[in-house]
Structures are given as C-alpha cells and as structure tokens.
Design a protein around this motif. Structure first.
Motif, PDB file in Angstrom:
ATOM      1  N   ALA A  58       0.863  -1.176   0.000  1.00  9.44           N
ATOM      2  CA  ALA A  58       0.000   0.000   0.000  1.00  9.44           C
ATOM      3  C   ALA A  58       0.901   1.227   0.000  1.00  9.44           C
ATOM      4  O   ALA A  58       1.871   1.288   0.746  1.00  9.44           O
ATOM      5  CB  ALA A  58      -0.896   0.004   1.226  1.00  9.44           C
ATOM      6  N   PHE A  59       0.598   2.194  -0.835  1.00 16.48           N
ATOM      7  CA  PHE A  59       1.418   3.387  -0.976  1.00 16.48           C
ATOM      8  C   PHE A  59       0.702   4.579  -0.359  1.00 16.48           C
ATOM      9  O   PHE A  59      -0.431   4.887  -0.716  1.00 16.48           O
ATOM     10  CB  PHE A  59       1.698   3.638  -2.463  1.00 16.48           C
ATOM     11  CG  PHE A  59       2.510   4.867  -2.727  1.00 16.48           C
ATOM     12  CD1 PHE A  59       3.853   4.906  -2.380  1.00 16.48           C
ATOM     13  CD2 PHE A  59       1.942   5.974  -3.296  1.00 16.48           C
ATOM     14  CE1 PHE A  59       4.614   6.034  -2.617  1.00 16.48           C
ATOM     15  CE2 PHE A  59       2.692   7.118  -3.541  1.00 16.48           C
ATOM     16  CZ  PHE A  59       4.033   7.146  -3.205  1.00 16.48           C
ATOM     17  N   GLN A  60       1.357   5.251   0.566  1.00 20.24           N
ATOM     18  CA  GLN A  60       0.845   6.447   1.237  1.00 20.24           C
ATOM     19  C   GLN A  60      -0.565   6.237   1.781  1.00 20.24           C
ATOM     20  O   GLN A  60      -1.454   7.066   1.580  1.00 20.24           O
ATOM     21  CB  GLN A  60       0.877   7.650   0.300  1.00 20.24           C
ATOM     22  CG  GLN A  60       2.268   8.080  -0.074  1.00 20.24           C
ATOM     23  CD  GLN A  60       2.278   9.323  -0.948  1.00 20.24           C
ATOM     24  OE1 GLN A  60       1.299   9.663  -1.591  1.00 20.24           O
ATOM     25  NE2 GLN A  60       3.405  10.018  -0.970  1.00 20.24           N
ATOM     26  N   SER A  61      -0.778   5.107   2.446  1.00 22.52           N
ATOM     27  CA  SER A  61      -2.102   4.833   3.003  1.00 22.52           C
ATOM     28  C   SER A  61      -1.999   3.843   4.145  1.00 22.52           C
ATOM     29  O   SER A  61      -0.997   3.172   4.315  1.00 22.52           O
ATOM     30  CB  SER A  61      -3.036   4.294   1.915  1.00 22.52           C
ATOM     31  OG  SER A  61      -2.507   3.110   1.378  1.00 22.52           O
ATOM     32  N   LYS A  62      -3.056   3.765   4.912  1.00 20.01           N
ATOM     33  CA  LYS A  62      -3.201   2.741   5.940  1.00 20.01           C
ATOM     34  C   LYS A  62      -4.164   1.711   5.385  1.00 20.01           C
ATOM     35  O   LYS A  62      -5.209   2.062   4.827  1.00 20.01           O
ATOM     36  CB  LYS A  62      -3.754   3.329   7.235  1.00 20.01           C
ATOM     37  CG  LYS A  62      -2.806   4.282   7.902  1.00 20.01           C
ATOM     38  CD  LYS A  62      -3.409   4.811   9.186  1.00 20.01           C
ATOM     39  CE  LYS A  62      -2.469   5.792   9.838  1.00 20.01           C
ATOM     40  NZ  LYS A  62      -3.024   6.349  11.070  1.00 20.01           N
ATOM     41  N   VAL A  63      -3.818   0.447   5.533  1.00 19.38           N
ATOM     42  CA  VAL A  63      -4.603  -0.618   4.925  1.00 19.38           C
ATOM     43  C   VAL A  63      -4.906  -1.692   5.951  1.00 19.38           C
ATOM     44  O   VAL A  63      -4.064  -2.031   6.773  1.00 19.38           O
ATOM     45  CB  VAL A  63      -3.826  -1.243   3.736  1.00 19.38           C
ATOM     46  CG1 VAL A  63      -4.564  -2.423   3.174  1.00 19.38           C
ATOM     47  CG2 VAL A  63      -3.568  -0.204   2.668  1.00 19.38           C
ATOM     48  N   GLU A  64      -6.101  -2.223   5.880  1.00 20.20           N
ATOM     49  CA  GLU A  64      -6.499  -3.373   6.683  1.00 20.20           C
ATOM     50  C   GLU A  64      -6.950  -4.461   5.711  1.00 20.20           C
ATOM     51  O   GLU A  64      -7.750  -4.207   4.813  1.00 20.20           O
ATOM     52  CB  GLU A  64      -7.659  -3.005   7.601  1.00 20.20           C
ATOM     53  CG  GLU A  64      -8.165  -4.163   8.422  1.00 20.20           C
ATOM     54  CD  GLU A  64      -9.329  -3.760   9.313  1.00 20.20           C
ATOM     55  OE1 GLU A  64      -9.962  -4.665   9.869  1.00 20.20           O
ATOM     56  OE2 GLU A  64      -9.611  -2.551   9.453  1.00 20.20           O
ATOM     57  N   ILE A  65      -6.404  -5.652   5.870  1.00 17.57           N
ATOM     58  CA  ILE A  65      -6.796  -6.766   5.015  1.00 17.57           C
ATOM     59  C   ILE A  65      -7.667  -7.695   5.844  1.00 17.57           C
ATOM     60  O   ILE A  65      -7.255  -8.166   6.900  1.00 17.57           O
ATOM     61  CB  ILE A  65      -5.559  -7.515   4.469  1.00 17.57           C
ATOM     62  CG1 ILE A  65      -4.737  -6.557   3.601  1.00 17.57           C
ATOM     63  CG2 ILE A  65      -5.985  -8.743   3.688  1.00 17.57           C
ATOM     64  CD1 ILE A  65      -3.413  -7.113   3.156  1.00 17.57           C
ATOM     65  N   LYS A  66      -8.883  -7.926   5.358  1.00 21.11           N
ATOM     66  CA  LYS A  66      -9.830  -8.789   6.055  1.00 21.11           C
ATOM     67  C   LYS A  66     -10.253  -9.912   5.125  1.00 21.11           C
ATOM     68  O   LYS A  66     -10.362  -9.719   3.918  1.00 21.11           O
ATOM     69  CB  LYS A  66     -11.069  -7.990   6.471  1.00 21.11           C
ATOM     70  CG  LYS A  66     -10.783  -6.917   7.497  1.00 21.11           C
ATOM     71  CD  LYS A  66     -12.009  -6.097   7.796  1.00 21.11           C
ATOM     72  CE  LYS A  66     -12.995  -6.948   8.549  1.00 21.11           C
ATOM     73  NZ  LYS A  66     -14.156  -6.206   9.028  1.00 21.11           N
TER      74      LYS A  66
END
Length: 76
Positions: A58-66
C-alpha cells in the motif's frame, strides 16, 4: 497503470484471477484490468520482493486486510 480514489473507512473487495491466458483484476465486482499472458513477463516491484509470490503493498495509506483467501481454481 491506473489511478483510483478510495473513500476512507470504506471496505473494498479486490479480486485477482490468473489462468493460462489472462491476468484479470476487479474492485468491487468491476473489472479494472485484463492482460493477456502470452508474450509478457510479469514481476513485482522491488519494494515488495520480500512479500513474493503475492506482492501486497500500500502506498501512502493505511490498509487493513480482512477475509483474505488464496485458492486455486479448477482447470477448465
């Protein structure tokens, strides 16, 4: 290559399919790319080498993988 804006706090569904002919991808059931495999070489970017073979980043972001699922599809 494409650019997509994503809404903060909203969950999106991403799907990737790879078969003998095509690599295809969807965001929320909308196909966003389809690329023939014949005559092409595919690789991941250097910053995701440690994540191979999948290469999630992920670029310049916060990510959650569910609900991540990896499954082979039956041959047609």
């Amino acid at each position: 290559t494409g650019f997509y804006e994503f809404e903060n706090g909203k969950l999106y569904q991403f799907k990737i399919s790879v078969d003998a002919q095509l690599v295809r991808g969807w965001i929320d059931d909308k196909e966003v790319f389809s690329q023939e495999r014949e005559g092409r070489k595919f690789s991941t970017r250097i910053e995701v080498f440690a994540c191979q073979p999948l290469g999630l980043c992920a670029f310049q972001s916060k990510v959650e993988i569910k609900n991540f699922r990896w499954r082979p599809l039956p041959a047609q």
